[in-house]
Design a protein around this motif. Structure first.
Motif, mmCIF file in Angstrom:
data_model
loop_
_atom_site.group_PDB
_atom_site.id
_atom_site.type_symbol
_atom_site.label_atom_id
_atom_site.label_comp_id
_atom_site.label_asym_id
_atom_site.label_seq_id
_atom_site.Cartn_x
_atom_site.Cartn_y
_atom_site.Cartn_z
ATOM 1 N N TYR A 1 0.870 -1.174 0.000
ATOM 2 C CA TYR A 1 0.000 0.000 0.000
ATOM 3 C C TYR A 1 0.909 1.226 0.000
ATOM 4 O O TYR A 1 1.483 1.584 1.031
ATOM 5 N N GLN B 1 -2.782 6.956 -1.474
ATOM 6 C CA GLN B 1 -2.225 5.622 -1.371
ATOM 7 C C GLN B 1 -3.015 4.656 -2.256
ATOM 8 O O GLN B 1 -4.259 4.715 -2.319
ATOM 9 N N TYR B 2 -2.279 3.756 -2.896
ATOM 10 C CA TYR B 2 -2.874 2.786 -3.807
ATOM 11 C C TYR B 2 -2.289 1.408 -3.530
ATOM 12 O O TYR B 2 -1.167 1.265 -3.041
ATOM 13 N N LEU B 3 -3.080 0.414 -3.870
ATOM 14 C CA LEU B 3 -2.545 -0.940 -3.904
ATOM 15 C C LEU B 3 -1.623 -1.013 -5.112
ATOM 16 O O LEU B 3 -2.053 -0.782 -6.248
ATOM 17 N N SER C 1 -7.928 2.104 -7.460
ATOM 18 C CA SER C 1 -8.667 1.872 -6.208
ATOM 19 C C SER C 1 -10.165 2.053 -6.387
ATOM 20 O O SER C 1 -10.967 1.370 -5.736
ATOM 21 N N ASP D 1 -3.885 -5.907 2.593
ATOM 22 C CA ASP D 1 -2.564 -6.375 2.150
ATOM 23 C C ASP D 1 -1.882 -7.161 3.263
ATOM 24 O O ASP D 1 -2.468 -7.428 4.318
ATOM 25 N N ASN E 1 -3.194 -3.486 5.952
ATOM 26 C CA ASN E 1 -3.735 -2.224 5.467
ATOM 27 C C ASN E 1 -4.970 -2.492 4.612
ATOM 28 O O ASN E 1 -4.953 -3.372 3.748
ATOM 29 N N VAL F 1 -6.813 -1.792 1.693
ATOM 30 C CA VAL F 1 -6.543 -1.119 0.418
ATOM 31 C C VAL F 1 -7.823 -0.855 -0.366
ATOM 32 O O VAL F 1 -7.824 -0.039 -1.291
#
Length: 592
Positions: free
Chosen positions: A161, A170-172, A195, A213, A217, A219
């Motif tokens: 993340y 924030q992104y996967l 996302s 994740d 986190n 995601v």
């Protein structure tokens, strides 16, 4: 026995209320608790199945999304143009910009695949410019766990993340080491997964569903308050933090919950993701509990009303019985003028009427006893008079039979055998008639009287009267009311023979069927009955009024109906000019 004594000592209204609660309320309460528990079990089981299906569906769609990122990473890791652009030394910024413009593969991937949000390559080449596709890793980036983990793995993909430097969101992201040249110049490829697409996949789910994740986190989630947080910060239980695939019980935000977890381990990846679906038991049972509460209120209200009504009804019955008890106590003090007035046609009302009748009868008996004590001598004299009259009444029938016997003997001595036979039959008929009471007699005795009557009538009508008796021997022992068949034969003679010129045949039949039912039929070929007279006769048979003292069809019909029921009523079939048939039946239960 002690319990029975205690139960007998309870007041009637309390006893009826207790019985109602025992036989109605308690079974209903036990059944309700059992069915409610079963309903909750079924709802939780269905919720588990639904959550499992949801997780499987989300798992498949998420794999489809991240597989796009994996495919692109493979293509870029083998893209020689990309390696050439990232590893060469540039003499000027114009040369770098011109090279960036000519290389459009990254932009094409982002345009063609909605699953991808952004692609960037971190490479340590001081001659390159940062254009959000090719990036110089700063010191913070080089010290990040995901960057160091990507370099430590031998070309395997990792999922983390990560915050994007462009929009600071924030992104996967897929992270992967790429070797740019033969000298093993190492770069890190980062592909951000869209996302919004992941959240849209989860938004279709009913239960709280998350993609987590390897560091717990969140995601992606279908609850906005969960997106971007860590599982530990939302008060998730230890099972959710540590457990992998399976179904578990956990605590989330202080509520007992059910958790279904599925792993996603992409191909050639050193870590993976988890799909977590959570539903709280209270939420699942919320609607059911609301319905149960409503049903409990309705049923409880109905039961309370029922108990109150039972108590009121029992109180009403108890008051009526108490009134009866008070009147009985008054009678016990020799107060004969008491009168009890309780409404109702059954039980207590009938009991009050019987009580009044009993008191009235006792009062009359007491009065008669008192009167008898006062007139004892007068009654003794009257008893002597009654005895004398009884002796006189016993002489009259004997005098009549002795006279008829003298006439018969005189006719026999003079050779008048027909007259003698008629006098004997008349004597027999009168004797049997005088001996008839309320008791039933065998069918054979009734047929003897009928035969005597027919012979007397044959003495009068001679050859105009003919009769046949077709008697089932098995039926002769059946007991029937007296004077049932003779009036029907008399009807055939009066209305059939007298109104017809020429001879008339009267047939008397009896038959006992297999079920034990006796069938009797009197048939004649006399004058018959017209339709108008037949309608009048039918109406007369439906009434109970009998004029005079004669024994007629209506009398016979009424006695049969009162004794055996409607099924034994007379059945009359007649054709004017051709004759009449009268029949009835006597069931086995009453006839045997």
């Amino acid at each position: 026995m002690r319990f029975i004594r205690i139960l007998n000592d309870i007041r009637l209204k309390s006893k009826l209320s207790l019985i109602f609660i025992t036989v109605a309320v308690l079974p209903l309460l036990v059944s309700g608790i059992y069915l409610t528990s079963k309903l909750k079990e079924v709802m939780i089981t269905n919720a588990f199945e639904q959550a499992t299906n949801n997780v499987e569906r989300v798992q498949k769609r998420t794999e489809e999304v991240i597989n796009v990122a994996i495919d692109i990473s493979y293509q870029l890791s083998n893209d020689n143009r990309l390696k050439s652009i990232a590893s060469r030394s540039y003499d000027s910024y114009n040369e770098v910009i011109q090279t960036y413009r000519q290389y459009t593969d990254i932009r094409d991937y982002m345009r063609l695949y909605k699953e991808i949000k952004s692609i960037r390559l971190y490479t340590s080449n001081p001659t390159m410019l940062n254009n959000w596709e090719f990036m110089q890793p700063d010191a913070q980036t080089k010290q990040s766990e995901w960057y160091r983990a990507a370099l430590s793995q031998k070309g395997l993909a990792g999922w983390d993340y990560i915050q994007d430097e462009r929009d600071h969101k924030q992104y996967l992201s897929l992270v992967r080491k790429i070797n740019l040249d033969e000298l093993k110049n190492e770069s890190v490829l980062v592909i951000n997964v869209n996302s919004d697409l992941l959240n849209s996949i989860l938004s279709q789910e009913t239960f709280s569903t998350m993609i987590v994740d390897n560091s717990n986190n969140i995601v992606a989630a279908n609850r906005p308050n969960l997106y971007g947080k860590n599982l530990a910060s939302v008060h998730a239980g230890s099972n959710m933090l540590s457990q992998t695939q399976g179904s578990y019980e956990a605590v989330m935000d202080g509520k007992n919950s059910k958790v279904v977890i599925a792993n996603i381990t992409p191909q050639n990846s050193w870590n993976g993701l988890r799909i977590i679906s959570v539903f709280t038991v209270s939420d699942i049972l919320h609607d059911a509990n609301a319905i149960i509460r409503l049903a409990t209120l309705v049923i409880g209200g109905c039961l309370i009303i029922a108990v109150v009504l039972v108590y009121i009804s029992a109180s009403f019955i108890a008051r009526r019985l108490l009134r009866l008890s008070k009147h009985m106590s008054r009678v016990g003090t020799l107060s004969w003028d008491t009168y009890l007035d309780l409404d109702g046609k059954v039980e207590i009302g009938q009991l009050s009427r019987q009580f009044n009748e009993l008191v009235h009868r006792i009062s009359e008996l007491m009065y008669e006893v008192e009167e008898s004590n006062q007139q004892k001598q007068l009654l003794l004299q009257k008893q002597n008079d009654i005895k004398f009259k009884m002796l006189a009444s016993q002489v009259n029938p004997h005098f009549l039979f002795n006279t008829l016997e003298s006439i018969r003997m005189e006719a026999h001595l003079r050779g008048e055998e027909g007259l003698a036979q008629a006098v004997w039959q008349l004597s027999t008929l009168i004797r049997n008639s005088l001996e008839v009471g309320s008791r039933q007699i065998p069918l054979s005795d009734e047929l003897t009287m009928v035969r005597c009557y027919l012979e007397l009538q044959k003495f009068r009508y001679e050859d105009r009267l003919q009769y046949i008796m077709e008697i089932d021997p098995a039926s002769e022992h059946i007991e029937i009311p007296p004077l049932i068949i003779q009036p029907l034969v008399e009807n055939s003679i009066i209305h059939g023979l007298d109104r017809k010129e020429g001879p008339t045949l009267i047939t008397i039949r009896t038959k006992l069927n297999v079920q034990g039912t006796l069938f009797v039929e009197i048939q004649d070929d006399g004058a018959g009955i017209s339709p108008t007279k037949m309608n009048e006769l039918t109406k007369q048979l439906m009434t109970s009024d009998e004029s005079g003292n004669r024994i007629g069809l209506r009398n016979v019909n009424d006695r049969l109906e009162l004794t055996y029921g409607i099924a034994s009523r007379l059945t009359i079939n007649s054709i004017e000019g051709r004759g009449t048939s009268i029949a009835f039946c006597i069931p086995k239960e009453s006839g045997t």
